[in-house]
Motif scaffolding. Sequence first.
Motif, mmCIF file in Angstrom:
data_model
loop_
_atom_site.group_PDB
_atom_site.id
_atom_site.type_symbol
_atom_site.label_atom_id
_atom_site.label_comp_id
_atom_site.label_asym_id
_atom_site.label_seq_id
_atom_site.Cartn_x
_atom_site.Cartn_y
_atom_site.Cartn_z
ATOM 1 N N TYR A 267 30.940 4.242 25.405
ATOM 2 C CA TYR A 267 31.298 5.294 26.351
ATOM 3 C C TYR A 267 32.777 5.283 26.696
ATOM 4 N N TYR A 268 33.557 4.875 25.724
ATOM 5 C CA TYR A 268 35.018 5.072 25.755
ATOM 6 C C TYR A 268 35.760 4.302 26.833
ATOM 7 N N PHE A 269 35.192 3.212 27.335
ATOM 8 C CA PHE A 269 35.941 2.474 28.342
ATOM 9 C C PHE A 269 36.948 1.525 27.711
ATOM 10 N N GLU B 143 55.735 6.629 33.674
ATOM 11 C CA GLU B 143 55.032 5.462 34.221
ATOM 12 C C GLU B 143 54.160 4.771 33.191
ATOM 13 N N ARG B 144 54.050 5.381 32.017
ATOM 14 C CA ARG B 144 53.180 4.857 30.967
ATOM 15 C C ARG B 144 51.776 4.648 31.506
ATOM 16 N N ASN B 145 51.361 5.654 32.190
ATOM 17 C CA ASN B 145 50.069 5.612 32.833
ATOM 18 C C ASN B 145 49.094 6.313 31.916
ATOM 19 N N LYS B 146 47.956 5.685 31.685
ATOM 20 C CA LYS B 146 47.052 6.273 30.694
ATOM 21 C C LYS B 146 45.931 7.095 31.297
ATOM 22 N N LYS B 147 45.979 7.242 32.610
ATOM 23 C CA LYS B 147 44.921 8.030 33.228
ATOM 24 C C LYS B 147 44.942 9.438 32.645
ATOM 25 N N ALA B 249 33.724 7.428 29.981
ATOM 26 C CA ALA B 249 35.023 7.352 30.644
ATOM 27 C C ALA B 249 35.722 8.706 30.665
#
Lengths: 392, 672
Positions: A267-269, B143-147, B249
């Motif tokens: 699930y892509y975590f 910020e190299r933030n991957k959200k 995710a």
Amino acid sequence: MAEEGSALMSILNQEEGGFGERIDWALFIAVALLAVIGVVNLYSATSVYTLSRADMYVSQVYFLAAGTALAILVTVIDYRHFERIAYPLYVAGLMTLVLVLALGKGIRGSSRWINLGGFGFQPSEFTKIWLILALAKYFHNSPRSEGPKLLRELTVPALLTAIPCFLVLKQPDLGTALIHGLIFLAIASLQRIKLSSLFLLGAFTVMSLPLFWLYGMKDYQKERITSFLSPENDITGAGYHAYHARIAIGNGGFLGQGFAKGSQNQYYFLPDQYSDFPFSVLAEDWGFVGSLVLLSLYAFLVLWALRIASQAKDRFGAVVAVGVGALLFWHSVFNIGMVSGLLPVVGVTLPLLSYGGSSLLTIMLGLGLLMNVSIRRPHLAQLYSRRLVFVR
Amino acid sequence: MTYLGQRSDTAEFRRRFRWPALFVVLVFCILIGRMFQLQVIQGADYQEAARENIIRRVTLATTRGIVRDSQGRVLASSRPSYNVYLVPLVRVERKYRCLVETESWAKLIDYMHLTAEERQRLEKKIHEMCGELFQKFEEQKKERNKKPVHVPQVLVREDVSRDIVATLETHESELRGVEVVSVPVRYYPYGDLSAHMLGYMAEIDRDMLSRLRSFGYIEGDRIGAAGVERGWESYLRGIRGWEKVIVDARNNRHAGPEAERLLDEPRRLDPVPGRDLRLTVDIELVEAIDKAMRGQIAGSAVVVDVRTGRILALYSKPSFDPNVLSGGMGKQAIRDAFRRLYADPLLPTLDKTMSGSYPPGSTFKPFSALAGLKARDDQGRKLLDPMRTIQCRGFITYGKRMFRCTHVHGPMNLRDAITESCNVYFYQLGDMVGLDALAKVALDYGFGAKTGLGVNPESHGRIPTMQWYATHFKGQFRGGFTLNAAIGQGATTVSVLQLALSYAALANGGTLYQPQLVRAIETSDGAVVQDFPPRLKRRIEIDPEHHRLILSGLYGVVNDERGTAYRERIPGVDVAGKTGTAQTSHRGVHGEDQSKIWYFNRDHAWFAGFSPFHSPEIAFAVLIEHGGVGGKAAAPVAFAAAKEYQRLVASRMVPKSPQGKPAVPWRKKGAP
């Protein structure tokens, strides 16, 4: 394989004595096992994807085939020939690094790749091998001295290491630079060095660390380290990968969730589960049993490399074997330490499990050299007889 | 290969492998130990964490109960509203581009018949949104933030017609990024008819949410904002359920046996649908009142069942469309509607049946008469002989003031004074019995206190007593106030609901009922959960002789040639009642439109009564705000309501029950 095998035999036959028992079957089997595990695990890691990423494991098989061919080629040629061209190879490697800086393509803020007709080629991976060869050549030829060495006698090999380190840091690729440095340390540890010199080195390192922190590191690298030191502060930001990788490992439990059934992976975590986090996939699928098997295989490989080194015919062989052993050791330890939360997140691949042509070819190249040294160690009997002579 | 012989000796190295080997073993032992810790010792914790990652509880919506009238006609239900959203496709290339694929956009415009104005507004909005998005991307890059960046959706149009929904669904493949979302919206089939009684739904605000969170309300919930919807919210609402789902995710949901394997028990809690309500109101009666009120600008009417206190009709004009206020036509429509409603001087949001109070005027006279009949002097002798006449000369003087009558009536007894609505008679009656005696009867009949219907905020009304004057206007009481109180003027105010209920009590001989709006609570499949029997508020002692006298006066109002409502009577409709024309004191607001003031200075027109005269069934009160003379403006509405009631009862052919009493008009299908 049969044809190749016979060709191999005929070449080996020209060397001293019978060869059949000279092929290092233990090394071969351990590597073969890891390669199979790697492909199977990659299948699980990418099973969630559709389209191009889904057949990564097929490409990995191609890379493995190419790597095997390369390893056989390297094995067949007596490593003393490599000694002759060690420095040219080293210089060529440096030039590729310079080339990367000149026209590299950016991936996540750093340029590590050269595009070679559709294939991304990562020179910094190969530089490790060229460095091992160059260092081997240096130590091979350095005059034998009685008693412990002074630190300054290590200046030249240190410089040999520092140049590619600097170029790789420039990309910037902290992990690979670190591996270069640690390979050097492993090889240097073969030398006896004066205790006072070691203290001096230690003091210098401690003092230079803050300076490095202030001027040598990019912000994201610092962030990774701070988030490693206090992971709870930032679960969604830089600590995200490490956190979910650790959950994946724990989720495996004792026996694992089953092949391609790990929920963290499915699930892509786990971002980049095929390159940086294949171990979490394996640990989630196969549990503690699986991690134990994999860790044992790596431990065996490294110890076996040390054993080969200890029995090598000459210094060059010994240093190459130690270098390759160190390469395997640091890569596996850093990667697994990172995913299990013992070390900060540095992008270091897991030998034979991570997806990637350059990484795989480098490892196979190193293993070929190791096999080369292994095959050409003096026969056990010869060894003992020589020792007997020496003792007498 | 000459140099092969000169190879350096490895002996120096050989002794140095033991320490590295030990180091390697140690490091791998640490790693294995760490794995043991993570996977075996803490395994359960991490498995829990992994499950928390993917298992999400989604709430399952419940359906709000349906409100029906006494005949089972749906007054309020829920319907799906289809909202069309657009998620722009964002491409991150060397230079950011954010676009709705031009082809789908063109098609969407075509299928939805978007106007040029709408198009411009949407295109501007998408453009702005993209600007913000790119800023976020840039920040992330720094910020190299991957959200993942959440790409918001743009509302194209709310509550589109089914035709358009069908078209969009047919061409789904051509319309990338277009989403049709169905949300339940409250639907009131009768529109603004008895909107005040039913109320409407509003999105829950922050204040209310903080108080009601423990009852399961969440942001964005709609809650009953007025009328039955608010008063019976807890029954109508139902209880949400939940279901566990697997979410990855990227916020995608996963189903199938492989995903369900990961769910722990219990997996689902079914939602409980809200209760349905059966009202006592007959919407056909309300429709008839609405029809009769067509010529009037503002007013209200209440019809109650004399025998039970059940409300048969509640009507307040001007009204509003609860469909719009409940969000059926989008949020902008709600805002516009409220702005319009609150700016209206006729106060359309006010429930004029119970939330407003007005001077009752002459409709109050029967209660004054009762007070007069009951009054005794110190020796216990009657103060008032109902048959004794009083000469009406069109006015009396009291102190230095002159109190007027409508006409010069000549000699009047009590019955005639009610029939012809003679003020002079009641001035003298009031003066005779005093303010508190008047108030006592009025309070008995339910004036001056909330009726307790429990639907909308109720006005007390006001019945002045000496005590009241003493507290509010200390030392300013004048005897003239009593005279005004006797004819329902001055400080006296009542609500229309109070008046209707008091006339019901007059009609049934002194039984004051607790008014009822909800007949029964039912489940969604029709089973009665709770049935509400009529509730008695109090029995009022009334001398049958007095009662007969008052009723005959009321009968005369409609049926006597001299009665004030005689000219408006409808032959065949048996009604008794009392007209009222209440003077108003308009308090002008600065800056008011002067051309409209004349309207607000007109008298309120009243009619209150019951029907039929013999064995009464319904009582009613009608108020026409600023309607002028009660007999002319209000009486026709009341008569129309009475006529419609007769017609309805006849058309439904309700069989007489064995006791000879007519059964309740509403009867459940299949019930014995």
